[in-house]
Design a protein around this motif. Structure first.
Motif, PDB file in Angstrom:
ATOM      1  N   GLN A 111       0.906  -1.159  -0.073  1.00  0.00           N
ATOM      2  CA  GLN A 111       0.007   0.136  -0.004  1.00  0.00           C
ATOM      3  C   GLN A 111       0.861   1.321   0.091  1.00  0.00           C
ATOM      4  O   GLN A 111       0.567   2.043  -0.547  1.00  0.00           O
ATOM      5  CB  GLN A 111      -0.919  -0.078   1.104  1.00  0.00           C
ATOM      6  N   PHE A 150     -13.498  -0.951  -1.290  1.00  0.00           N
ATOM      7  CA  PHE A 150     -12.327  -0.344  -1.826  1.00  0.00           C
ATOM      8  C   PHE A 150     -12.230  -0.172  -3.563  1.00  0.00           C
ATOM      9  O   PHE A 150     -11.692   0.698  -3.837  1.00  0.00           O
ATOM     10  CB  PHE A 150     -11.088  -1.422  -1.454  1.00  0.00           C
ATOM     11  N   LEU A 185     -14.141   2.881  -4.327  1.00  0.00           N
ATOM     12  CA  LEU A 185     -13.329   4.007  -3.786  1.00  0.00           C
ATOM     13  C   LEU A 185     -12.353   4.405  -4.876  1.00  0.00           C
ATOM     14  O   LEU A 185     -12.086   5.529  -5.317  1.00  0.00           O
ATOM     15  CB  LEU A 185     -12.606   3.788  -2.643  1.00  0.00           C
ATOM     16  N   SER A 242      -5.022   8.341  -3.601  1.00  0.00           N
ATOM     17  CA  SER A 242      -5.873   8.729  -2.169  1.00  0.00           C
ATOM     18  C   SER A 242      -6.465   7.213  -1.788  1.00  0.00           C
ATOM     19  O   SER A 242      -6.825   6.937  -0.612  1.00  0.00           O
ATOM     20  CB  SER A 242      -6.961   9.310  -2.430  1.00  0.00           C
ATOM     21  N   ALA A 243      -6.842   6.472  -2.662  1.00  0.00           N
ATOM     22  CA  ALA A 243      -7.343   5.009  -2.390  1.00  0.00           C
ATOM     23  C   ALA A 243      -6.280   4.101  -1.658  1.00  0.00           C
ATOM     24  O   ALA A 243      -6.890   3.507  -0.709  1.00  0.00           O
ATOM     25  CB  ALA A 243      -7.732   4.281  -3.739  1.00  0.00           C
ATOM     26  N   LYS A 256      -4.270   5.461   0.432  1.00  0.00           N
ATOM     27  CA  LYS A 256      -3.961   5.832   1.840  1.00  0.00           C
ATOM     28  C   LYS A 256      -5.012   5.038   2.771  1.00  0.00           C
ATOM     29  O   LYS A 256      -4.963   4.720   3.846  1.00  0.00           O
ATOM     30  CB  LYS A 256      -4.624   7.227   1.964  1.00  0.00           C
ATOM     31  N   VAL A 257      -6.398   4.710   2.099  1.00  0.00           N
ATOM     32  CA  VAL A 257      -7.325   4.034   2.868  1.00  0.00           C
ATOM     33  C   VAL A 257      -6.954   2.614   3.105  1.00  0.00           C
ATOM     34  O   VAL A 257      -6.879   2.179   4.399  1.00  0.00           O
ATOM     35  CB  VAL A 257      -8.755   3.913   2.132  1.00  0.00           C
ATOM     36  N   THR A 258      -6.280   1.909   2.081  1.00  0.00           N
ATOM     37  CA  THR A 258      -6.124   0.511   1.997  1.00  0.00           C
ATOM     38  C   THR A 258      -4.798   0.227   3.190  1.00  0.00           C
ATOM     39  O   THR A 258      -4.548  -0.704   3.759  1.00  0.00           O
ATOM     40  CB  THR A 258      -5.661   0.061   0.803  1.00  0.00           C
ATOM     41  N   CYS A 281      -4.319   1.884   5.802  1.00  0.00           N
ATOM     42  CA  CYS A 281      -4.993   1.757   7.217  1.00  0.00           C
ATOM     43  C   CYS A 281      -5.730   0.449   7.305  1.00  0.00           C
ATOM     44  O   CYS A 281      -5.493  -0.103   8.283  1.00  0.00           O
ATOM     45  CB  CYS A 281      -6.098   2.954   7.467  1.00  0.00           C
ATOM     46  N   GLY A 282      -6.015  -0.066   6.348  1.00  0.00           N
ATOM     47  CA  GLY A 282      -6.629  -1.453   6.426  1.00  0.00           C
ATOM     48  C   GLY A 282      -5.691  -2.347   6.778  1.00  0.00           C
ATOM     49  O   GLY A 282      -5.886  -3.492   7.528  1.00  0.00           O
TER      50      GLY A 282
END
Length: 470
Positions: free
Chosen positions: A348, A409, A412, A440-441, A443-445, A447-448
């Motif tokens: 990521q 995801f 997104l 930006s996607a 960044k979310v993954t 955290c996942g």
């Protein structure tokens, strides 16, 4: 032994026909261009195929447990061939709608899961004393499928998307039919007589030997069992409502869901990453419009091949490593999931940072490796924790876990790509911002992936405390 080896080899070959959904990103951008689809629609279609794979798991598992492998393999052959034939005709006529394509990918997913459920359980029963390795063989083939298909297409029909789709409508079905006579359960191994071999499921220095079929829902905490006065099935295998009341099951549901969902986002979208990095002028300074479309498709196929090969390696190695951890070092197999989480975390970060198509291989390799370890480890974890009598049903339920996370995801990713895109002179969506099209996607993954590592460690620590008390 000869019959068992033949079964395992055919499970591998049939497994090659089960993983074709993961080659979706190799032809999705061309399909979108031909039919004027937005990136969000393309992401949605990929998720529909994943939906077909996921929601069919419990049903296909029940059919395999009750009827054996033959009927599910026939269903798999028919469904995958029909699905790809519909996609091919839509591409050929340039007249396919999103609902039609969604239906086609749905039945491809359904067929893949029916075939896969059959080969995984057949392999597990063929070698009960080496289940980790045995189940990793069809798992590895599943991961290798995209590489096998893309390489075959590159050799026979380079740059020909229509020919590629034609091949997909023929080859998986042929593999299923050719292997059908050799994929069977061992003689006498009915759903009533399947028993598990003893395994060590505890941490080193604090373990005791117990049958995997005796590991019930109290594996997580003592109060995770059924209410007082109720009982497990006579065989001690966990399934149904008892499984759904297990904290251990739901912990694994979350770990697998997020870890696999992260991988599926990139697997279904890497074709757009290639186009974004080319369109942003970050490869050799060229714009996408100035690059031969066949070369773009080749670059997409290279990424798919890297994902497939690394997934193959992860699936194959994880089976042997999980047996090594459990039997030699007396460690929980869940430690492999921590490793997969760490690899995914690195992927990521790379996904957010890489700004050249020449370095995209790093994201592809790490994503495939983490994804392969996840799927290569979990069948044996499920068998150890909940028994083999209802293995296919339980595995089918766990396989539902990535559905909502992967949908989130992928949508997104499509959302960020679309809002950063502009229309070209032909009315097609093109993004020229390089990695900023989608970063930006990631960044979310990222955290996942942190969440997966933390939860897997929590499962290990909780299991260790429980084993010390017992």
């Amino acid at each position: 032994m000869g019959r068992q080896v033949a079964t395992l080899i055919c499970c591998f070959l049939a497994g090659l026909g089960c993983g074709t959904m993961y080659i979706y990103s190799a032809y999705a951008p061309q399909l979108a261009s031909r039919l004027a689809l937005r990136a969000t629609s393309v992401s949605f279609l990929g998720m529909v195929g994943n939906l077909g794979m996921a929601v069919t798991g419990p049903l296909s598992g029940s059919v395999v447990d009750r009827k054996g492998p033959r009927i599910p393999i026939v269903i798999g052959a028919i469904a995958t061939s029909l699905g790809y034939w519909i996609i091919k005709k839509s591409y050929e006529s340039s007249n396919g709608s999103v609902p039609v394509l969604a239906f086609a990918l749905l039945i491809v997913g359904i067929g893949s899961t029916f075939g896969f459920s059959a080969v995984v359980k057949s392999a597990a029963l063929a070698f009960p004393r080496a289940r980790g390795f045995a189940t990793s063989v069809p798992m590895a083939a599943f991961g290798l499928s995209a590489f096998f298909m893309s390489t075959l297409a590159a050799e026979l029909m380079p740059g020909d998307t229509l020919g590629f789709l034609t091949m997909l409508s023929i080859v998986p079905c042929t593999l299923f039919v050719a292997c059908l006579p050799f994929i069977r359960f061992p003689e006498g191994a009915t759903t009533e007589t399947i028993e598990m071999k003893p395994v060590r499921t505890t941490a080193r220095g604090h373990g005791h030997v117990r049958s995997a079929s005796s590991v019930s829902s109290d594996s997580m905490t003592p109060d995770a069992t059924e209410p007082a006065g109720s009982s497990l099935s006579p065989s001690g295998d966990i399934y149904g409502s008892t499984l759904l009341r297990s904290r251990l099951f739901w912990s694994h549901f979350l770990v697998m869901g997020v870890l696999a969902g992260i991988g599926q986002m990139y697997i279904y979208s890497c074709g757009y990453c290639v186009r974004a990095l080319l369109g942003g002028g970050t490869a050799q300074g060229d714009q996408l419009e100035g690059i031969d479309e066949a070369a773009v498709q080749t670059l997409q196929s290279v990424q798919v091949s890297i994902i497939s090969l690394s997934s193959f390696a992860g699936r194959l190695l994880s089976g042997s490593l999980s047996d090594l951890l459990a039997y030699r070092y007396k460690l929980q197999r869940t430690w492999l999931l921590v490793g997969a989480g760490l690899v995914s975390l690195s992927a990521q970060f790379a996904g957010y940072s890489v700004n050249s198509v020449n370095h995209l291989w790093l994201i592809s390799a790490e994503t495939g490796l983490a994804y392969g370890i996840c799927y290569g480890s979990y069948p044996t974890i499920v068998g150890d924790a909940f028994g083999m009598k209802y293995f296919s049903q339980n595995w089918g339920l766990l396989a539902l876990s990535p559905l909502s996370v992967s949908y989130l995801f992928n949508m997104l990713f499509g959302y960020y790509y679309d809002i950063n895109s502009v229309q070209d002179s032909d009315g097609r969506q093109v993004c020229r911002q390089g990695r900023l099209c989608y970063s930006s996607a990631f960044k979310v993954t990222f955290c996942g992936a942190v969440f997966v590592i933390a939860l897997a460690c929590h499962v290990i620590m909780t299991q260790r405390k429980h084993d010390r008390r017992t």
